[in-house]
Design a protein around this motif. Structure first.
Motif, PDB file in Angstrom:
ATOM      1  N   TYR A  56       0.841  -1.192   0.000  1.00 52.43           N
ATOM      2  CA  TYR A  56       0.000   0.000   0.000  1.00 52.43           C
ATOM      3  C   TYR A  56       0.880   1.248   0.000  1.00 52.43           C
ATOM      4  CZ  TYR A  56       1.092  -0.015   4.990  1.00 52.43           C
ATOM      5  OH  TYR A  56       1.757  -0.019   6.187  1.00 52.43           O
ATOM      6  N   ALA A  57       0.281   2.361  -0.421  1.00 51.87           N
ATOM      7  CA  ALA A  57       0.937   3.662  -0.399  1.00 51.87           C
ATOM      8  C   ALA A  57       0.003   4.658   0.280  1.00 51.87           C
ATOM      9  CB  ALA A  57       1.272   4.136  -1.809  1.00 51.87           C
ATOM     10  N   PHE A  58       0.585   5.626   0.986  1.00 53.22           N
ATOM     11  CA  PHE A  58      -0.253   6.657   1.603  1.00 53.22           C
ATOM     12  C   PHE A  58       0.553   7.935   1.731  1.00 53.22           C
ATOM     13  CE2 PHE A  58       1.984   4.764   5.126  1.00 53.22           C
ATOM     14  CZ  PHE A  58       2.207   5.798   6.014  1.00 53.22           C
ATOM     15  N   ALA A  59      -0.141   9.037   1.941  1.00 55.38           N
ATOM     16  CA  ALA A  59       0.501  10.347   2.039  1.00 55.38           C
ATOM     17  C   ALA A  59      -0.090  11.133   3.196  1.00 55.38           C
ATOM     18  CB  ALA A  59       0.322  11.127   0.734  1.00 55.38           C
ATOM     19  N   ASP A  60       0.764  11.939   3.851  1.00 50.75           N
ATOM     20  CA  ASP A  60       0.359  12.822   4.939  1.00 50.75           C
ATOM     21  C   ASP A  60       0.700  14.263   4.567  1.00 50.75           C
ATOM     22  OD1 ASP A  60      -0.350  10.569   6.402  1.00 50.75           O
ATOM     23  OD2 ASP A  60       1.600  10.454   7.399  1.00 50.75           O
ATOM     24  N   LEU A  61      -0.049  15.196   5.142  1.00 51.72           N
ATOM     25  CA  LEU A  61       0.146  16.618   4.862  1.00 51.72           C
ATOM     26  C   LEU A  61       0.075  17.396   6.161  1.00 51.72           C
ATOM     27  CD1 LEU A  61       0.242  19.079   2.854  1.00 51.72           C
ATOM     28  CD2 LEU A  61      -2.250  19.015   2.893  1.00 51.72           C
ATOM     29  N   GLY A  62       0.964  18.369   6.308  1.00 54.65           N
ATOM     30  CA  GLY A  62       0.925  19.233   7.475  1.00 54.65           C
ATOM     31  C   GLY A  62       1.228  20.670   7.116  1.00 54.65           C
ATOM     32  N   ILE A  63       0.517  21.597   7.745  1.00 58.28           N
ATOM     33  CA  ILE A  63       0.759  23.034   7.564  1.00 58.28           C
ATOM     34  C   ILE A  63       0.878  23.655   8.946  1.00 58.28           C
ATOM     35  CG2 ILE A  63      -0.119  25.210   6.649  1.00 58.28           C
ATOM     36  CD1 ILE A  63      -1.703  23.613   4.619  1.00 58.28           C
ATOM     37  N   ARG A  64       1.925  24.456   9.139  1.00 60.00           N
ATOM     38  CA  ARG A  64       2.177  25.057  10.440  1.00 60.00           C
ATOM     39  C   ARG A  64       2.415  26.549  10.282  1.00 60.00           C
ATOM     40  NH1 ARG A  64       7.035  22.402  13.375  1.00 60.00           N
ATOM     41  NH2 ARG A  64       8.144  23.330  11.612  1.00 60.00           N
ATOM     42  N   LYS A  65       1.851  27.319  11.175  1.00 56.41           N
ATOM     43  CA  LYS A  65       2.038  28.766  11.202  1.00 56.41           C
ATOM     44  C   LYS A  65       2.617  29.158  12.559  1.00 56.41           C
ATOM     45  CE  LYS A  65       1.371  33.301  10.727  1.00 56.41           C
ATOM     46  NZ  LYS A  65       2.253  34.163   9.937  1.00 56.41           N
ATOM     47  N   LYS A  66       3.801  29.773  12.532  1.00 55.14           N
ATOM     48  CA  LYS A  66       4.432  30.216  13.761  1.00 55.14           C
ATOM     49  C   LYS A  66       4.069  31.663  14.048  1.00 55.14           C
ATOM     50  CE  LYS A  66       8.490  27.188  13.706  1.00 55.14           C
ATOM     51  NZ  LYS A  66       9.973  27.136  13.719  1.00 55.14           N
ATOM     52  N   LEU A  67       3.786  31.944  15.300  1.00 54.32           N
ATOM     53  CA  LEU A  67       3.448  33.289  15.750  1.00 54.32           C
ATOM     54  C   LEU A  67       4.371  33.674  16.900  1.00 54.32           C
ATOM     55  CD1 LEU A  67      -0.424  32.767  15.887  1.00 54.32           C
ATOM     56  CD2 LEU A  67       0.847  33.854  14.033  1.00 54.32           C
ATOM     57  N   LYS A  68       4.541  34.954  17.112  1.00 52.79           N
ATOM     58  CA  LYS A  68       5.318  35.479  18.233  1.00 52.79           C
ATOM     59  C   LYS A  68       6.712  34.839  18.304  1.00 52.79           C
ATOM     60  CE  LYS A  68       1.359  36.758  21.095  1.00 52.79           C
ATOM     61  NZ  LYS A  68       1.642  38.205  21.002  1.00 52.79           N
ATOM     62  N   GLY A  69       7.375  34.783  17.152  1.00 55.29           N
ATOM     63  CA  GLY A  69       8.724  34.257  17.107  1.00 55.29           C
ATOM     64  C   GLY A  69       8.836  32.790  17.444  1.00 55.29           C
ATOM     65  N   GLY A  70       7.789  32.028  17.202  1.00 52.44           N
ATOM     66  CA  GLY A  70       7.813  30.598  17.477  1.00 52.44           C
ATOM     67  C   GLY A  70       7.233  30.227  18.822  1.00 52.44           C
ATOM     68  N   ALA A 123       4.173  30.680  19.696  1.00 50.96           N
ATOM     69  CA  ALA A 123       2.834  30.161  19.438  1.00 50.96           C
ATOM     70  C   ALA A 123       2.816  29.491  18.073  1.00 50.96           C
ATOM     71  CB  ALA A 123       1.790  31.274  19.501  1.00 50.96           C
ATOM     72  N   VAL A 124       2.033  28.431  17.955  1.00 50.82           N
ATOM     73  CA  VAL A 124       1.977  27.660  16.723  1.00 50.82           C
ATOM     74  C   VAL A 124       0.535  27.257  16.446  1.00 50.82           C
ATOM     75  CG1 VAL A 124       2.584  25.462  15.645  1.00 50.82           C
ATOM     76  CG2 VAL A 124       4.324  26.759  16.852  1.00 50.82           C
ATOM     77  N   ILE A 125       0.105  27.444  15.196  1.00 51.72           N
ATOM     78  CA  ILE A 125      -1.164  26.880  14.709  1.00 51.72           C
ATOM     79  C   ILE A 125      -0.807  25.782  13.724  1.00 51.72           C
ATOM     80  CG2 ILE A 125      -3.314  27.329  13.484  1.00 51.72           C
ATOM     81  CD1 ILE A 125      -3.165  30.203  14.438  1.00 51.72           C
ATOM     82  N   ASN A 126      -1.405  24.614  13.893  1.00 50.78           N
ATOM     83  CA  ASN A 126      -0.992  23.453  13.129  1.00 50.78           C
ATOM     84  C   ASN A 126      -2.203  22.716  12.552  1.00 50.78           C
ATOM     85  OD1 ASN A 126       1.208  21.399  12.496  1.00 50.78           O
ATOM     86  ND2 ASN A 126      -0.320  20.151  13.556  1.00 50.78           N
ATOM     87  N   LEU A 127      -2.151  22.409  11.249  1.00 46.88           N
ATOM     88  CA  LEU A 127      -3.178  21.603  10.591  1.00 46.88           C
ATOM     89  C   LEU A 127      -2.509  20.357  10.025  1.00 46.88           C
ATOM     90  CD1 LEU A 127      -6.076  21.188   9.433  1.00 46.88           C
ATOM     91  CD2 LEU A 127      -5.281  22.406   7.382  1.00 46.88           C
ATOM     92  N   GLY A 128      -3.002  19.193  10.396  1.00 44.93           N
ATOM     93  CA  GLY A 128      -2.434  17.945   9.910  1.00 44.93           C
ATOM     94  C   GLY A 128      -3.490  17.055   9.288  1.00 44.93           C
ATOM     95  N   VAL A 129      -3.132  16.424   8.172  1.00 48.47           N
ATOM     96  CA  VAL A 129      -4.028  15.460   7.511  1.00 48.47           C
ATOM     97  C   VAL A 129      -3.246  14.159   7.347  1.00 48.47           C
ATOM     98  CG1 VAL A 129      -5.499  14.955   5.543  1.00 48.47           C
ATOM     99  CG2 VAL A 129      -5.135  17.339   6.253  1.00 48.47           C
ATOM    100  N   ARG A 130      -3.658  13.122   8.043  1.00 53.46           N
ATOM    101  CA  ARG A 130      -3.012  11.817   7.932  1.00 53.46           C
ATOM    102  C   ARG A 130      -3.791  10.937   6.962  1.00 53.46           C
ATOM    103  NH1 ARG A 130      -2.892   9.862  13.914  1.00 53.46           N
ATOM    104  NH2 ARG A 130      -4.644  11.297  14.043  1.00 53.46           N
ATOM    105  N   ASP A 131      -3.061  10.274   6.089  1.00 57.02           N
ATOM    106  CA  ASP A 131      -3.639   9.390   5.075  1.00 57.02           C
ATOM    107  C   ASP A 131      -4.644  10.179   4.217  1.00 57.02           C
ATOM    108  OD1 ASP A 131      -4.190   7.203   3.560  1.00 57.02           O
ATOM    109  OD2 ASP A 131      -5.202   6.066   5.125  1.00 57.02           O
ATOM    110  N   ILE A 132      -4.093  11.125   3.452  1.00 60.39           N
ATOM    111  CA  ILE A 132      -4.918  12.058   2.671  1.00 60.39           C
ATOM    112  C   ILE A 132      -5.919  11.329   1.782  1.00 60.39           C
ATOM    113  CG2 ILE A 132      -4.861  13.889   0.934  1.00 60.39           C
ATOM    114  CD1 ILE A 132      -2.004  14.507   1.853  1.00 60.39           C
ATOM    115  N   PHE A 133      -5.479  10.273   1.117  1.00 58.60           N
ATOM    116  CA  PHE A 133      -6.326   9.589   0.135  1.00 58.60           C
ATOM    117  C   PHE A 133      -6.981   8.340   0.713  1.00 58.60           C
ATOM    118  CE2 PHE A 133      -2.711  11.600  -2.088  1.00 58.60           C
ATOM    119  CZ  PHE A 133      -3.410  12.574  -2.797  1.00 58.60           C
TER     120      PHE A 133
END
Length: 793
Positions: free
Chosen positions: A719-733, A735-745
């Motif tokens: 099998y094959a699978f893919a993960d995706l993550g997006i991170r936004k750093k605030l206040k010089g690191g 604070a962090v906002i994080n969006l993660g998608v495991r097994d996109i498909f």
């Protein structure tokens, strides 16, 4: 260096001058508070000097307390106040006004010294790699916290190691990595709950990667060890972070992590609460090729959990040579498993003659706790001359009840309604003593012992509704007791020169294993002693190329659930049972590794060979359309593999990491009075890209592939699978906002097929896509982190 000498001179001047009487008679009290300019946190142990305005010489001095405040007395009338702290720019107060014998200089703010940072921070360069006898060491440099880096980011820069945006740590593409701090287990290193978020890069001296452990480590096999070595001069103060997570399917959690370090104590705690749902879709086909009948089932199992975690501990520094650590954690889970499976039965013509569904309602409570005491003794002759003792106790309990209701759709109902009750209790105790003595700069000896106790009881009962009455099924009801004691003693000796080194070791382990089915008085007692030799060697070809060879003998002892003979009746046509007669596996592991370091890339190549005896395989037997899977010892397995991993960073905003593992195996043995010989191959790969985007955004895309492979009976699909993550750093690191998608498909599956002359079995399982959104805020010297809320096992 000149700045450090100057600070030392100030301290010496203060010490020499405090005993000299000043000619002035009036005593003045000077007070104030020292804070870090960026974070506004108090600075402890900053040096406060009262100096003579005319000569600039020190008159007297003191240091700040835990709250950053100071109070000092002087009889001088014409003086200035100067505050210094290593790594920060000095600040002086020269306009002094004395009122009623008091001077309040207010808040003195210290900014980090940019000149000091330039001396130790090399941007865009990799940490220097060092090959030692049984490990690779990655020196991460000094004062990296000033650049905003944290422990997870430091680990992510180490070749062979990958850390996802969600905080999962893998070594050579494999999870289940054991994390140690200063060579020993610690609740601060628990990656299940991301406790590493309170360790900052300025506290880390180096990271050791151990893929083929020496005799010092228990012979039980692991995927690898990462040992984080902390600096001896860790910064004091309050560190911590707060996290909030939510997700689909339901995955909600709140976490708080705190770390408070003073001169004598280091206090750490972590609190977490959350709720999650883990659905899994399953299909199965059981075909009797003798009678040409088939049973099919499909459905979704839900595991809904509400959990609570508490971690609390302290390090007490008795003096610079003696440290005591006491820590503990408690977790409590409430499980509910509402599941439904649809069944059908087909006759020899292929016509469906019966349909029914099986509804499961399961509830369970799981209390867990662990406590740990550690004592470390260092000797004055050498900082690496160490005696370490640790004692760990843990408990896990499960009180579970399940009800299975079968509802016919048409035709015959092949199952009766059933109920099960489980009372499970497990207590583990570990006592460990390690002694290390560098006899010379090149020769070191190590010795020690470990005693492990596992004590388990599992009381299991099955009742079936017959003619409207619940009747206990004696053949499925019993109390299984499991007691295992493992005593290990080891010794190693090593020689390390500038280019070449060798390390040899021997570990002796005695295993005393007793199992008992109390209601039927079926006992199985075993006692065996084994030798586990290890040998490691390394050679440094150039500054950029090194090679390392290693050998170790390892053991896999059957776990409780491998030995427990109880039936799992979730699906009465696919039953899993344990085997109390199971023997341990033994593996001889050989490894040859080379590492190449370039300016923008690193590459690791490994050739390995493993020879395993008494291989544990799960084997299916088939009768009346019922598949029973039982672990058994079947023959030998010889595996030869090649692993290649590396990372490439052409610039500051892009990092590409990859891992490729290929192996070829030969299986030999006998099963069901038939000899078999077969060979096969298996490979896996991973490619991850981390991209730094404008506005402090980070993007991570990871692709994985697992090939198909063959077992004694089955063929397992790739099998094959893919993960995706997006991170936004605030206040010089901070604070962090994080969006993660495991097994996109939703392509990560578990699929296997068994084809025999008398039966055919097909199994399919799928978890599906998971989406999480998190926010984390770090304060003090702590970094923002993602609290995974993972269950503590």
């Amino acid at each position: 260096m000149s700045r450090y000498i100057r600070h030392l001179g100030i301290l010496l001047s203060i010490l020499l001058s405090t005993g000299i009487a000043n000619a002035q008679n009036e005593e003045v009290t000077v007070t104030g508070i020292v804070k870090e300019k960026a974070s506004q946190q108090p600075i402890q142990f900053a040096t406060v000097m009262i100096g003579n305005k005319e000569t600039g010489e020190a008159i007297t001095g003191t240091t700040t307390g835990e709250d950053g405040k100071f109070s000092i007395k002087t009889t001088a009338s014409d003086f200035f106040v100067e505050v210094t702290f290593i790594g920060y720019e000095s600040q002086a107060k020269r306009d002094i006004t004395i009122r009623d014998g008091k001077v309040d200089v207010g808040v003195i703010q210290l900014a980090e010294d940019s000149r000091s940072l330039k001396e130790v921070v090399v941007r865009g360069e990799k940490s220097r790699t060092e090959f030692q006898l049984d490990k690779r060491v990655f020196n991460v440099g000094q004062d990296l916290a000033s650049t905003g880096a944290g422990a997870l980011e430091v680990l992510n820069n180490v070749p062979s190691v990958n850390v996802t945006i969600e905080g999962q740590i893998t070594l050579r593409g494999s999870a289940g990595v054991q994390i140690l701090i200063d060579g020993k287990p610690s609740v601060m290193a628990d990656q299940q709950s991301n406790a590493l978020g309170t360790i900052t890069a300025d506290m880390i001296e180096s990271i050791e990667v151990i893929t083929n452990p020496s005799a010092k480590y228990a012979a039980e096999g692991t995927s690898g060890i990462l040992n984080i070595i902390l600096k001896k001069e860790e910064k004091k103060g309050l560190n911590g972070s707060v996290t909030l997570n939510t997700g689909v399917p339901q995955n909600h959690s709140v976490g708080v992590s705190l770390n408070r370090r003073t001169e004598k104590f280091n206090l750490f705690t972590q609190l977490g609460v959350g709720h999650r749902s883990l659905p899994q879709y399953s299909e199965s086909i059981n075909q009797d090729r003798i009678n040409n009948t088939t049973v099919r089932s499909d459905g979704t199992e839900y595991r809904n959990e509400t959990f609570y975690n508490v971690i609390l501990g302290t390090d007490y520094h008795i003096n610079p040579l003696n440290v005591i650590t006491l820590s503990g954690n408690f977790a409590y889970e409430v499980e509910k498993q509402p599941s439904r499976y649809d069944f059908s039965f087909s006759d020899s013509t292929g016509a469906i003659v019966s349909r029914w569904n099986r509804q499961e309602t399961t509830q369970a409570t799981n209390p867990k706790y662990q406590y740990e005491l550690q004592y470390e003794k260092k000797f004055e002759d050498n900082e690496d001359h160490v005696l370490l003792f640790s004692a760990i106790g843990s408990f896990f309990g499960k009180d579970q009840s399940s009800e299975f209701i079968n509802t016919p759709v048409f035709g015959e109902n092949f199952n009766n309604d059933q109920q099960t009750n489980t009372k499970f209790q497990q207590a583990d105790y570990t006592f460990k003593l390690d002694y290390t003595n560098p006899l010379t700069e090149k020769v070191t000896i190590e010795t020690g012992a470990q005693y492990l106790i596992n004590d388990v009881g599992n009381d299991f009962a099955v009742r079936e509704r017959i003619d409207g009455t619940l009747v206990t099924i004696d053949r499925l009801t019993n109390n299984f007791e499991y007691n295992q004691k493992v005593l290990g003693v080891y010794g190693t000796g090593s020689y390390e020169g500038k280019k070449w080194g060798v390390k040899a070791g021997l570990r002796v382990e005695n295993t005393d294993l007793n199992t008992l089915l109390t209601t039927t008085n079926e006992a199985n007692n075993r006692n065996f002693t084994n030798l586990f030799p290890t040998l490691h060697s390394s050679y440094k070809l150039t500054e950029k190329v090194s090679v390392q060879a290693g050998y170790s003998k390892r053991i896999y002892r059957p776990r409780l659930w491998d030995l427990n003979p109880f039936f799992n009746i979730r699906n009465n046509f696919n039953i899993r049972v344990g085997n109390p007669d199971l023997l341990p596996e033994f593996t001889d592991s050989f490894e040859l590794t080379s590492i190449f370091n370039l300016k923008t890339a690193s590459l690791n190549a490994t050739v390995y060979h493993r020879a395993t005896s008494d291989v544990v395989e799960r084997v299916s037997t088939f009768e009346n359309n019922v598949n029973t899977t039982r672990p058994m010892n079947i023959g030998t397995n010889k595996t030869t593999g090649f692993e290649l991993n590396g990372d490439y960073s052409p610039n500051k905003w892009l990092k590409i990491t990859g891992d490729l593992n290929i192996n070829y195996f030969v299986r030999e043995g006998e099963f069901q009075q038939q000899s078999f010989d077969f060979s096969g191959d298996q490979w896996s790969s991973q490619l991850t890209s981390k991209i730094g985007l404008p506005a402090n955004f980070d993007l991570e895309i990871s692709g994985n592939y697992q090939s198909s492979y063959r077992t004694v009976q089955s063929r397992v699909t790739g099998y094959a699978f893919a993960d995706l993550g997006i991170r936004k750093k605030l206040k010089g690191g901070k604070a962090v906002i994080n969006l993660g998608v495991r097994d996109i498909f939703a392509s990560r599956i578990q699929e296997s097929v068994i084809e025999r002359s008398n039966f055919y079995l097909y199994d399919f399982g799928q978890r599906g896509r998971f989406v999480t959104l998190g926010f984390s805020y770090g304060f003090g010297k702590g970094e923002a982190m993602t609290y995974s809320g993972s269950r503590r096992r």
